[in-house]
Design an enzyme around this catalytic site. Structure first.
Site, PDB file in Angstrom:
ATOM      1  N   ASP A  33       1.290  -1.326   0.286  1.00  0.00           N
ATOM      2  CA  ASP A  33       0.140  -0.504  -0.110  1.00  0.00           C
ATOM      3  C   ASP A  33       1.138   0.879   0.512  1.00  0.00           C
ATOM      4  OD1 ASP A  33      -2.019  -1.495   0.192  1.00  0.00           O
ATOM      5  OD2 ASP A  33      -2.804  -1.207   2.071  1.00  0.00           O
ATOM      6  N   ASP A  34       0.107   2.294  -0.839  1.00  0.00           N
ATOM      7  CA  ASP A  34       0.415   3.947  -0.201  1.00  0.00           C
ATOM      8  C   ASP A  34       1.757   4.689  -1.113  1.00  0.00           C
ATOM      9  OD1 ASP A  34      -1.124   4.182   1.778  1.00  0.00           O
ATOM     10  OD2 ASP A  34       0.429   3.209   3.377  1.00  0.00           O
TER      11      ASP A  34
ATOM     12  N   HIS B 193      -5.257   2.765  -4.601  1.00  0.00           N
ATOM     13  CA  HIS B 193      -5.107   3.301  -2.987  1.00  0.00           C
ATOM     14  C   HIS B 193      -6.498   4.191  -2.827  1.00  0.00           C
ATOM     15  CE1 HIS B 193      -5.010   1.952   0.618  1.00  0.00           C
ATOM     16  NE2 HIS B 193      -4.384   3.013   0.885  1.00  0.00           N
TER      17      HIS B 193
ATOM     18  N   HIS C 157      -5.684   9.938  -1.052  1.00  0.00           N
ATOM     19  CA  HIS C 157      -5.484   9.096   0.759  1.00  0.00           C
ATOM     20  C   HIS C 157      -6.772   9.771   1.856  1.00  0.00           C
ATOM     21  CE1 HIS C 157      -4.294   6.235   4.267  1.00  0.00           C
ATOM     22  NE2 HIS C 157      -3.524   5.571   2.537  1.00  0.00           N
TER      23      HIS C 157
ATOM     24  N   HIS D  36       3.627  -2.559   3.354  1.00  0.00           N
ATOM     25  CA  HIS D  36       3.784  -0.977   2.498  1.00  0.00           C
ATOM     26  C   HIS D  36       5.535  -1.049   2.202  1.00  0.00           C
ATOM     27  CE1 HIS D  36       0.872  -0.967   5.975  1.00  0.00           C
ATOM     28  NE2 HIS D  36       0.073   0.169   5.004  1.00  0.00           N
TER      29      HIS D  36
END
Length: 788
Positions: free
Chosen positions: A155-156, A206, A210, A307
């Site tokens: 993620d991210d 995503h 955010h 991540h």
């Protein structure tokens, strides 16, 4: 850049006449104005005394009025010199706004919602698998991952440091995964998104910024998803059907706030991907703990959450180096999500307008990032220049003050020989009497020559009617200030020549103090201490600060370095021999004072500063007049630098100015002011989008440093500190005007534009301290005049 030459000739001069083609030109110096029309004037035309512009006879006045009206309409159009700075400013702001947008500094929402009730969430979802398919009109399904299948997700990202290392580990062990990218990061690092797709990984959304979607409207959700898809299209040419909500967890954590969002996103065609196994690598618990938490029970299939961005991911990369081969040995396969579920690929290719819109977005973000990098570099440069300049000014001004104020300091034998004072004047009716009277109070023997450069307001008549001894008036056709000064030099009786402006007044000791440095035979010219006389208004006070701090403190610095760049037109002195050797005053630039000073240096003469030779000048009292004056100064300085650029490669004593002075002038007077707006741009940006407190502290620090320099300069000039109260406001408002003026000068220089100047309006309000008030002197003059 070729700012010198005929393209820069003046139509009108801010301090005096204009060197244009409508007057006698360079060769008209010294000729008296007569009633005969100038050569080349069409029959039936005449020159009125006010403007010197040909006027048609009465029969053609209607046509002339129509033409004048058309010209006025044409003038109302926004000139290119205003349009270009405006466009540059708008483009700069747009790039900074875009940069703030993709760095989550604009429109970002960092709220995180606490858990809510779960009674509205179907049981099959709460107890089902981590993949929720709510597409179509049927009931939503919760899907699980088959045994011996691991879908490792990140993620991210993408992150420029950690994502490549994660990709390298996956490639090393022939494993695939799913990267849920944010639009902000993918916009800035599109090459990494392209690499993910090229190496066979799946990419999911995503969101762009955010946010917690439970707080957002449907319009904001649509926008977050569409912007994220736009980035994927531009970066890798694909769309995706996979989505992971920010701040999501297991399916069992779905509640009454997140479930409606999941349903809505499913109606848009997306599969929501949660996780089975959370490595909690974002906590950086250690490599062993990350591996333990990421390992599923037995042979169960699982979606593992990791991540690749959001902080230091060294532990994640190290954990992958052990986790991937260990799980493969246990019979697990690391595959994409759609492969694990036996579904079609989540990617579809993008073509046509959508593809080009995505590419345009990536290009715009790349440009904003590169531009911001350049601006940050420029900010660093201007920071070094500002600090360096302040440091040099303080140190060298201190050394200069110690040198000239020593009891044993002397330029040589006292200079007592008579001096010629030249006063070029063009329509100086309001000021000229004050100027000449102040010279009559001089404690040094002088002759005064007033060169009337085709004035139409009776300037010369006023001087003649004063009946003052040793004052002569030389009349000439309008030819420009340099021509007027050259004409005055030709009429001067003495070898030391003082030059001043027609709106300036001297103190009784000014001439004496100004010529004392000529006791040193190496000195060819002397710069005096010009001061603002009309400092009672706000704009006058701002200019007063600028004169004392920016000009006179600078002159002390340059004096110590022996590379004085400018002898002010308001108060300067020259040897006739030095003037003759450099060819006199030149019309090649709009800053004849800077031009002649640089020529003196290149001819090997010393140019020094006499701080006690004070002159009081009338500064512009309106923004328009100030703009015109500073525009001429800025543009003229650029012209002079360009004209004398060969000084950089000259050798010998005359080359010192090229080695030291010209680079400093270019840095501090041209480059630094051009980059200085970056301080204010980033100040504004930081106040709105950045760390406000740190930004304010940094700006106050710079202001405090400027205040220290200003107070020291005021102390050296023995000025009252009360005017410094307006210093903060000057930095906010006045400085911005100077930035735009300099930018306009740059554009004019680079485009080869012509520069037209209007005569500045004078009030005659400036008088030397301690002088008799103007009205009382006028009354006394009336009493002394002969009757009849």
């Amino acid at each position: 850049m070729t700012p010198t030459g005929r393209g820069a000739r003046r139509r009108d001069d801010g301090d005096g006449p204009v060197s244009g083609r409508h007057g006698a030109g360079r060769h008209g110096a010294g000729r008296a104005v007569s009633g005969t029309p100038a050569s080349g004037t069409p029959a039936g035309m005449s020159f009125p005394s006010q403007t010197g512009t040909p006027v048609p006879p009465a029969g053609g006045r209607k046509a002339a009025r129509r033409k004048a009206s058309a010209q006025r309409v044409k003038r109302r159009r926004l000139p290119m010199r205003y349009l270009l700075p405006s466009l540059i400013l708008v483009a700069l702001l747009a790039m900074l706004m875009l940069r703030g947008y993709v760095h989550s500094e604009i429109l970002a929402d960092h709220r995180i919602r606490p858990p809510a009730a779960t009674d509205q969430v179907p049981e099959r979802i709460l107890k089902g698998g981590p993949v929720i398919d709510a597409r179509g009109t049927g009931d939503a399904r919760a899907l699980t991952i088959p045994d011996h299948k691991l879908v490792i997700t990140f993620d991210d990202g993408p992150d420029p440091e950690w994502t490549p290392k994660v990709l390298d580990k996956l490639k090393q062990y022939n494993a695939h995964g799913v990267f849920f990218v944010t639009g902000t990061m993918a916009s800035r690092y599109p090459d990494l998104v392209r690499r993910m797709v090229d190496e066979g990984h799946e990419v999911g959304l995503h969101t762009f910024n955010h946010p917690d979607l439970a707080y957002q409207t449907k319009e904001r959700i649509d926008w977050e998803l569409s912007q994220n898809q736009l980035v994927l299209a531009g970066a890798a040419g694909v769309r995706t059907s996979l989505f992971r909500p920010p701040y999501s967890s297991f399916s069992s954590a779905m509640d009454n706030k997140s479930w409606p969002v999941t349903q809505y996103i499913g109606s848009l065609g997306y599969i929501t991907v949660l996780n089975h196994t959370d490595s909690e690598d974002w906590k950086r618990p250690g490599v062993d703990e990350i591996i333990r938490r990421a390992t599923p029970e037995g042979t169960k299939g699982s979606i593992v959450l990791m991540h690749d961005s959001g902080g230091n991911r060294a532990q994640t990369v190290e954990a992958l180096d052990r986790f991937l081969p260990d799980m493969q040995k246990r019979g697990y396969a690391f595959s994409n999500l759609t492969e694990a579920l036996g579904a079609p690929s989540a990617h579809t290719e993008v073509a046509g307008a959508d593809l080009w819109k995505g590419k345009a977005w990536i290009a715009a973000v790349t440009l904003s990032e590169d531009l911001t990098g350049v601006l940050v570099g420029g900010l660093a440069v201007i920071g070094v220049l500002v600090m360096g300049r302040f440091g040099l000014m303080l140190l060298l001004s201190f050394l200069h003050a110690r040198k000239v104020r020593r009891r044993d300091f002397s330029w040589g034998a006292p200079v007592t020989e008579p001096v010629t004072v030249l006063v070029p004047a063009y329509n100086e009716r309001e000021c000229i009497a004050n100027t000449v009277r102040s010279l009559m109070a001089s404690d040094h023997p002088i002759e005064v020559i007033v060169i009337d450069d085709g004035s139409s307001d009776g300037t010369a008549d006023i001087v003649e009617e004063l009946w003052l001894p040793n004052v002569r008036v030389v009349r000439q056709q309008n030819s420009g200030k340099p021509a007027a000064l050259n004409n005055g030099i030709a009429h001067a009786r003495y070898d030391l020549i003082v030059m001043m402006d027609g709106d300036t007044v001297f103190e009784p000791s000014t001439v004496r103090e100004l010529v004392q440095p000529f006791g040193d035979p190496r000195v060819g010219a002397v710069a005096g201490n010009a001061k603002v006389g009309n400092r009672d208004t706000l704009i006058g006070a701002w200019q007063h600060i600028e004169y004392v701090m920016g000009f006179n403190l600078d002159r002390r610095m340059y004096d110590v370095l022996r590379c004085m760049p400018t002898i002010p037109g308001a108060v300067g002195a020259f040897r006739r021999q030095a003037l003759e050797r450099v060819g006199g005053m030149s019309e090649d630039t709009l800053a004849e004072d800077t031009d002649i000073t640089m020529a003196m240096h290149r001819d090997g003469w010393e140019v020094v500063y006499a701080e006690r030779a004070r002159a009081w000048t009338e500064a512009p009292e309106s923004v328009q007049q100030l703009w015109s004056q500073r525009y001429r100064w800025s543009y003229g300085t650029m012209q002079a630098i360009w004209k004398h650029r060969r000084a950089l490669v000259e050798r010998g004593p005359s080359g010192r100015f090229g080695r030291v002075g010209l680079p400093l002038v270019s840095l501090f007077m041209v480059l630094a002011p051009l980059l200085a707006p970056l301080i204010d741009v980033f100040l504004l940006y930081g106040l709105v989008f950045g760390p406000t407190q740190k930004t304010v502290v940094a700006w106050l620090g710079v202001l405090a440093l400027q205040a220290v320099c200003a107070m020291y300069a005021f102390r050296l000039d023995k000025e009252r500190m009360t005017h410094l109260i307006s210093l903060p406001l000057q930095q906010i408002l006045y400085r911005q005007l100077m930035y735009v003026v300099l930018l306009q000068s740059w554009i004019t220089a680079l485009t080869g534009g012509r520069l037209r100047w209007q005569k500045l309006r004078r009030t005659g309000a400036v008088e030397a301290p301690g002088s008799i008030p103007t009205q009382r002197r006028r009354d006394a003059d009336v009493d002394r005049r002969p009757v009849g």
